[in-house]
Write an enzyme that holds these catalytic residues in place. Structure first.
Site, PDB file in Angstrom:
ATOM      1  N   ARG A 171      21.706   4.447 -12.633  1.00  0.00           N
ATOM      2  CA  ARG A 171      21.141   3.262 -11.984  1.00  0.00           C
ATOM      3  C   ARG A 171      20.546   2.307 -13.023  1.00  0.00           C
ATOM      4  NH1 ARG A 171      19.357   3.347  -6.604  1.00  0.00           N
ATOM      5  NH2 ARG A 171      17.333   2.481  -7.125  1.00  0.00           N
ATOM      6  N   ARG A 175      21.431  -1.560 -22.714  1.00  0.00           N
ATOM      7  CA  ARG A 175      21.985  -2.795 -23.295  1.00  0.00           C
ATOM      8  C   ARG A 175      21.725  -2.871 -24.784  1.00  0.00           C
ATOM      9  NH1 ARG A 175      18.656  -5.551 -19.290  1.00  0.00           N
ATOM     10  NH2 ARG A 175      19.906  -5.706 -17.392  1.00  0.00           N
ATOM     11  N   ARG A 248      12.167  13.392  -1.150  1.00  0.00           N
ATOM     12  CA  ARG A 248      10.960  13.266  -1.949  1.00  0.00           C
ATOM     13  C   ARG A 248      10.034  12.321  -1.206  1.00  0.00           C
ATOM     14  NH1 ARG A 248       9.373  16.802  -5.219  1.00  0.00           N
ATOM     15  NH2 ARG A 248       8.380  15.369  -6.698  1.00  0.00           N
ATOM     16  N   ARG A 279       3.948   5.988 -11.741  1.00  0.00           N
ATOM     17  CA  ARG A 279       3.788   4.610 -12.206  1.00  0.00           C
ATOM     18  C   ARG A 279       2.591   3.945 -11.527  1.00  0.00           C
ATOM     19  NH1 ARG A 279       9.071   1.670  -9.314  1.00  0.00           N
ATOM     20  NH2 ARG A 279       8.544   2.369  -7.223  1.00  0.00           N
ATOM     21  N   GLU A 305       1.339   5.795  -7.940  1.00  0.00           N
ATOM     22  CA  GLU A 305       2.340   6.510  -7.137  1.00  0.00           C
ATOM     23  C   GLU A 305       2.432   7.966  -7.567  1.00  0.00           C
ATOM     24  OE1 GLU A 305       6.121   4.523  -6.912  1.00  0.00           O
ATOM     25  OE2 GLU A 305       5.186   2.628  -6.308  1.00  0.00           O
ATOM     26  N   TYR A 353      20.862   7.053  -0.829  1.00  0.00           N
ATOM     27  CA  TYR A 353      19.916   6.411  -1.742  1.00  0.00           C
ATOM     28  C   TYR A 353      20.237   4.904  -1.812  1.00  0.00           C
ATOM     29  CZ  TYR A 353      17.117   6.509  -6.160  1.00  0.00           C
ATOM     30  OH  TYR A 353      16.183   6.346  -7.151  1.00  0.00           O
ATOM     31  N   ASP A 355      19.753   0.874  -1.816  1.00  0.00           N
ATOM     32  CA  ASP A 355      18.814  -0.201  -2.084  1.00  0.00           C
ATOM     33  C   ASP A 355      18.815  -1.153  -0.882  1.00  0.00           C
ATOM     34  OD1 ASP A 355      17.758   0.441  -4.602  1.00  0.00           O
ATOM     35  OD2 ASP A 355      19.586  -0.256  -5.602  1.00  0.00           O
TER      36      ASP A 355
HETATM   37  P1  FAD Z   1      13.235   2.204   6.659  1.00  0.00           P
HETATM   38  O1  FAD Z   1      12.732   0.996   5.998  1.00  0.00           O
HETATM   39  O2  FAD Z   1      12.806   3.532   6.274  1.00  0.00           O
HETATM   40  O3  FAD Z   1      13.116   1.968   8.229  1.00  0.00           O
HETATM   41  C1  FAD Z   1      13.243   3.003   9.163  1.00  0.00           C
HETATM   42  C2  FAD Z   1      12.264   2.723  10.284  1.00  0.00           C
HETATM   43  O4  FAD Z   1      12.506   3.652  11.350  1.00  0.00           O
HETATM   44  C3  FAD Z   1      10.802   2.916   9.877  1.00  0.00           C
HETATM   45  O5  FAD Z   1      10.064   1.773  10.201  1.00  0.00           O
HETATM   46  C4  FAD Z   1      10.364   4.125  10.683  1.00  0.00           C
HETATM   47  O6  FAD Z   1       9.004   4.062  11.093  1.00  0.00           O
HETATM   48  C5  FAD Z   1      11.283   4.056  11.880  1.00  0.00           C
HETATM   49  N1  FAD Z   1      11.476   5.353  12.534  1.00  0.00           N
HETATM   50  C6  FAD Z   1      11.895   6.502  11.969  1.00  0.00           C
HETATM   51  N2  FAD Z   1      11.934   7.488  12.890  1.00  0.00           N
HETATM   52  C7  FAD Z   1      11.560   6.930  14.064  1.00  0.00           C
HETATM   53  C8  FAD Z   1      11.391   7.440  15.378  1.00  0.00           C
HETATM   54  N3  FAD Z   1      11.627   8.717  15.676  1.00  0.00           N
HETATM   55  N4  FAD Z   1      10.973   6.596  16.340  1.00  0.00           N
HETATM   56  C9  FAD Z   1      10.721   5.299  16.064  1.00  0.00           C
HETATM   57  N5  FAD Z   1      10.868   4.755  14.840  1.00  0.00           N
HETATM   58  C10 FAD Z   1      11.279   5.571  13.846  1.00  0.00           C
HETATM   59  N6  FAD Z   1      15.256  -1.019  -2.666  1.00  0.00           N
HETATM   60  C11 FAD Z   1      15.496  -2.107  -3.425  1.00  0.00           C
HETATM   61  O7  FAD Z   1      16.510  -2.803  -3.219  1.00  0.00           O
HETATM   62  N7  FAD Z   1      14.625  -2.488  -4.426  1.00  0.00           N
HETATM   63  C12 FAD Z   1      13.498  -1.784  -4.695  1.00  0.00           C
HETATM   64  O8  FAD Z   1      12.736  -2.148  -5.599  1.00  0.00           O
HETATM   65  C13 FAD Z   1      13.224  -0.620  -3.913  1.00  0.00           C
HETATM   66  N8  FAD Z   1      12.114   0.111  -4.141  1.00  0.00           N
HETATM   67  C14 FAD Z   1      11.865   1.224  -3.368  1.00  0.00           C
HETATM   68  C15 FAD Z   1      10.700   1.947  -3.596  1.00  0.00           C
HETATM   69  C16 FAD Z   1      10.393   3.069  -2.812  1.00  0.00           C
HETATM   70  C17 FAD Z   1       9.141   3.851  -3.076  1.00  0.00           C
HETATM   71  C18 FAD Z   1      11.317   3.466  -1.807  1.00  0.00           C
HETATM   72  C19 FAD Z   1      11.038   4.674  -0.962  1.00  0.00           C
HETATM   73  C20 FAD Z   1      12.469   2.730  -1.563  1.00  0.00           C
HETATM   74  C21 FAD Z   1      12.766   1.611  -2.338  1.00  0.00           C
HETATM   75  N9  FAD Z   1      13.894   0.843  -2.100  1.00  0.00           N
HETATM   76  C22 FAD Z   1      14.145  -0.271  -2.883  1.00  0.00           C
HETATM   77  C23 FAD Z   1      14.837   1.152  -0.994  1.00  0.00           C
HETATM   78  C24 FAD Z   1      14.489   0.419   0.309  1.00  0.00           C
HETATM   79  O9  FAD Z   1      13.179   0.765   0.726  1.00  0.00           O
HETATM   80  C25 FAD Z   1      15.472   0.825   1.401  1.00  0.00           C
HETATM   81  O10 FAD Z   1      16.795   0.613   0.992  1.00  0.00           O
HETATM   82  C26 FAD Z   1      15.286   0.091   2.749  1.00  0.00           C
HETATM   83  O11 FAD Z   1      13.957  -0.245   2.994  1.00  0.00           O
HETATM   84  C27 FAD Z   1      15.799   0.990   3.845  1.00  0.00           C
HETATM   85  O12 FAD Z   1      15.759   0.339   5.090  1.00  0.00           O
HETATM   86  P2  FAD Z   1      16.037   1.180   6.396  1.00  0.00           P
HETATM   87  O13 FAD Z   1      15.966   0.225   7.534  1.00  0.00           O
HETATM   88  O14 FAD Z   1      17.258   1.993   6.244  1.00  0.00           O
HETATM   89  O15 FAD Z   1      14.876   2.277   6.483  1.00  0.00           O
HETATM   90  N1  UDP Z   2      13.834   6.683 -14.879  1.00  0.00           N
HETATM   91  C1  UDP Z   2      13.288   7.225 -16.022  1.00  0.00           C
HETATM   92  N2  UDP Z   2      12.266   6.577 -16.650  1.00  0.00           N
HETATM   93  C2  UDP Z   2      11.776   5.412 -16.204  1.00  0.00           C
HETATM   94  C3  UDP Z   2      12.342   4.836 -15.032  1.00  0.00           C
HETATM   95  C4  UDP Z   2      13.365   5.506 -14.402  1.00  0.00           C
HETATM   96  O1  UDP Z   2      13.706   8.294 -16.447  1.00  0.00           O
HETATM   97  O2  UDP Z   2      10.832   4.878 -16.808  1.00  0.00           O
HETATM   98  C5  UDP Z   2      14.919   7.425 -14.198  1.00  0.00           C
HETATM   99  C6  UDP Z   2      14.398   8.333 -13.071  1.00  0.00           C
HETATM  100  O3  UDP Z   2      15.193   9.496 -13.070  1.00  0.00           O
HETATM  101  C7  UDP Z   2      14.681   7.528 -11.833  1.00  0.00           C
HETATM  102  C8  UDP Z   2      16.003   6.858 -12.222  1.00  0.00           C
HETATM  103  O4  UDP Z   2      15.835   6.552 -13.613  1.00  0.00           O
HETATM  104  O5  UDP Z   2      14.835   8.352 -10.701  1.00  0.00           O
HETATM  105  C9  UDP Z   2      16.326   5.610 -11.451  1.00  0.00           C
HETATM  106  O6  UDP Z   2      15.268   4.701 -11.611  1.00  0.00           O
HETATM  107  P1  UDP Z   2      14.991   3.574 -10.557  1.00  0.00           P
HETATM  108  O7  UDP Z   2      13.923   2.702 -11.085  1.00  0.00           O
HETATM  109  O8  UDP Z   2      16.286   2.985 -10.154  1.00  0.00           O
HETATM  110  O9  UDP Z   2      14.410   4.439  -9.342  1.00  0.00           O
HETATM  111  P2  UDP Z   2      13.908   3.965  -7.887  1.00  0.00           P
HETATM  112  O10 UDP Z   2      12.431   4.242  -7.890  1.00  0.00           O
HETATM  113  O11 UDP Z   2      14.258   2.521  -7.720  1.00  0.00           O
HETATM  114  O12 UDP Z   2      14.647   4.833  -6.956  1.00  0.00           O
END
Ligand code: FAD
Ligand code: UDP
Length: 371
Positions: A171, A175, A248, A279, A305, A353, A355
């Site tokens: 991911r 560069r 996780r 982080r 986190e 997984y 985005d």
């Molecule tokens: P969710 O946003 O999980 O929505 C699911 C919804 O369903 C929730 O509101 C939940 O409450 C509801 N739900 C579940 N079960 C029930 C139930 N039984 N009854 C009623 N409601 C229910 N993506 C990026 O592109 N850039 C980023 O920087 C990035 N950072 C991230 C950082 C973290 C810590 C995490 C966890 C994810 C990150 N992502 C990022 C990914 C991104 O969060 C997801 O791709 C996106 O939000 C998923 O949308 P979703 O609608 O599938 O799920």
């Molecule tokens: N990673 C790492 N060091 C860093 C940042 C990321 O080793 O400082 C690794 C880690 O395994 C992580 C993966 O790169 O799960 C992907 O990182 P990304 O930032 O895409 O993870 P996200 O939190 O967006 O899922």
């Protein structure tokens, strides 16, 4: 039946489907078990700063259709993600680029950096990388693996790097240029006013009921609609009858600090093994850019986190896409295909997984087939 579609979950997948179905003339009800819309992209205002409550979210995509789509519901700022890695007080640029290689080895030219990586890769004797450790060493060498990858990854995933799939580390860009942009994406930014506002705009005029757990009120809710779009965890839907998929989880410790600038950057990754958090996010820098405006706010909000293994009752954040869970998911998927009335979607419904842009693309694909 009162509704054509019951959408379970108001995250991006649910919100996009609900919007498109409504635009296509369907009657839609959205339910969410949380007290707020927007799922994991939910932001909340604290001290004048939009705080990313469920983890930092940076929108990035190469998909023009998706970028144009979100542009209808929000204006995006020009934020470019460039996290800093802190290894026991030594600071390195991310993703892995010439600034990182220069700091790590003192190399000055791309040729020198490439030679150093090749030398370390050869020493490790890796030809075909089979796991995350081998993949990381083949991409950036042993020193960067040891200082910037191993500790962070093992804290994040709670598993040794030798037991994790190689794709996770792919991911991150590598560069041989001086470029700290974390993503190789044509379009990137944060919605001005926060993600919650963007999702509220998507859901405008659509009936949304919050604090309702679909699985606890399934019969009654199913009776209200012809079809269900379910975006919760697929294993929870089937009451974990084949055992639970592994996720996780993350615990966020959010603090308001009485100073304008804590770390000078939106994200600092702690890549050693000893710091308990992966982080620290300083939310104001997502919105204001690295300029005077952010420093004008007297306070700042930070979130540490802490990554943990998911157990029943925790929020499932990251699917663990290894072989064992992949196989179990396939079995749940086979059950899901037999549910005539229900379509499973999103990060938890498809155990992927994804985005944000991929979730939106996947929802738009479903709309094309379904509506
Ligand atoms: P969710 O946003 O999980 O929505 C699911 C919804 O369903 C929730 O509101 C939940 O409450 C509801 N739900 C579940 N079960 C029930 C139930 N039984 N009854 C009623 N409601 C229910 N993506 C990026 O592109 N850039 C980023 O920087 C990035 N950072 C991230 C950082 C973290 C810590 C995490 C966890 C994810 C990150 N992502 C990022 C990914 C991104 O969060 C997801 O791709 C996106 O939000 C998923 O949308 P979703 O609608 O599938 O799920
Ligand atoms: N990673 C790492 N060091 C860093 C940042 C990321 O080793 O400082 C690794 C880690 O395994 C992580 C993966 O790169 O799960 C992907 O990182 P990304 O930032 O895409 O993870 P996200 O939190 O967006 O899922």
């Amino acid at each position: 039946m009162k509704y054509d579609y019951l959408v379970v979950g108001s995250g991006l997948f649910g919100a996009v489907f609900a919007r498109e179905a409504t635009n296509a003339g369907k009657k839609v009800l959205v339910v969410d078990k949380r007290a707020n819309v927007a799922g994991n992209v939910y932001t909340e205002k604290m001290e004048g700063i939009n705080v990313h409550i469920y983890g930092a979210h940076i929108f990035h995509t190469n998909n023009k259709e998706v970028w144009d789509y979100v542009g209808k519901y929000a204006t995006f700022n020009r934020f470019t993600n460039s996290p800093v890695a802190n290894y026991k007080g030594e600071l390195y640029s991310l993703p892995f680029n010439m600034y990182t290689f220069n700091k790590m080895w003192g190399v000055v030219t791309p040729e020198e950096a490439a030679a150093k990586i090749e030398e370390q890769k050869k020493e490790a004797g890796i030809t075909e990388p089979k796991n995350l450790e081998e993949q990381a060493i083949s991409l950036v060498g042993t020193d960067i693996y040891e200082k910037l990858i191993k500790g962070y990854t093992e804290k994040q995933w709670g598993r040794p790097c030798t037991e994790l799939p190689a794709f996770i580390i792919k991911r991150l860009p590598v560069r041989l240029t001086f470029d700290n942009n974390y993503f190789n994406a044509l379009y990137q930014g944060i919605p001005v006013g926060g993600y919650t506002k963007m999702v509220e705009n998507m859901l405008e005029g659509i009936e949304v009921r919050l604090n309702i757990d679909y699985l606890e009120n399934k019969e009654e809710l199913d009776a209200l609609a012809d079809k269900v779009i379910y975006t919760g965890p697929i294993d929870a839907y089937f009451d974990y009858q084949l055992g639970n998929l592994e996720y996780r989880s993350v615990r966020f410790e959010t603090e308001v600090l009485d100073k304008p600038n804590f770390q000078g950057n939106a994200a600092v990754n702690y890549t050693d093994n000893e710091s308990p958090y992966t982080r620290i996010i300083e939310h104001k820098w997502f919105e204001f850019g690295k300029d005077e405006e952010g420093n004008d706010l007297p306070k700042t909000v930070i979130s540490k986190e802490y990554s943990s293994e998911w157990k029943l009752g925790d929020e499932p954040y990251y699917p663990v896409n290894d072989e064992k869970n992949g196989n179990l998911y396939q079995q749940y998927k086979a059950l899901a295909e037999k549910e005539e009335k229900v379509i499973f979607g999103g990060r938890l419904g498809e155990y992927k997984y994804y985005d944000m842009d991929q979730v939106i693309a996947s929802a738009l694909d479903l709309c094309k087939k379904e509506l």
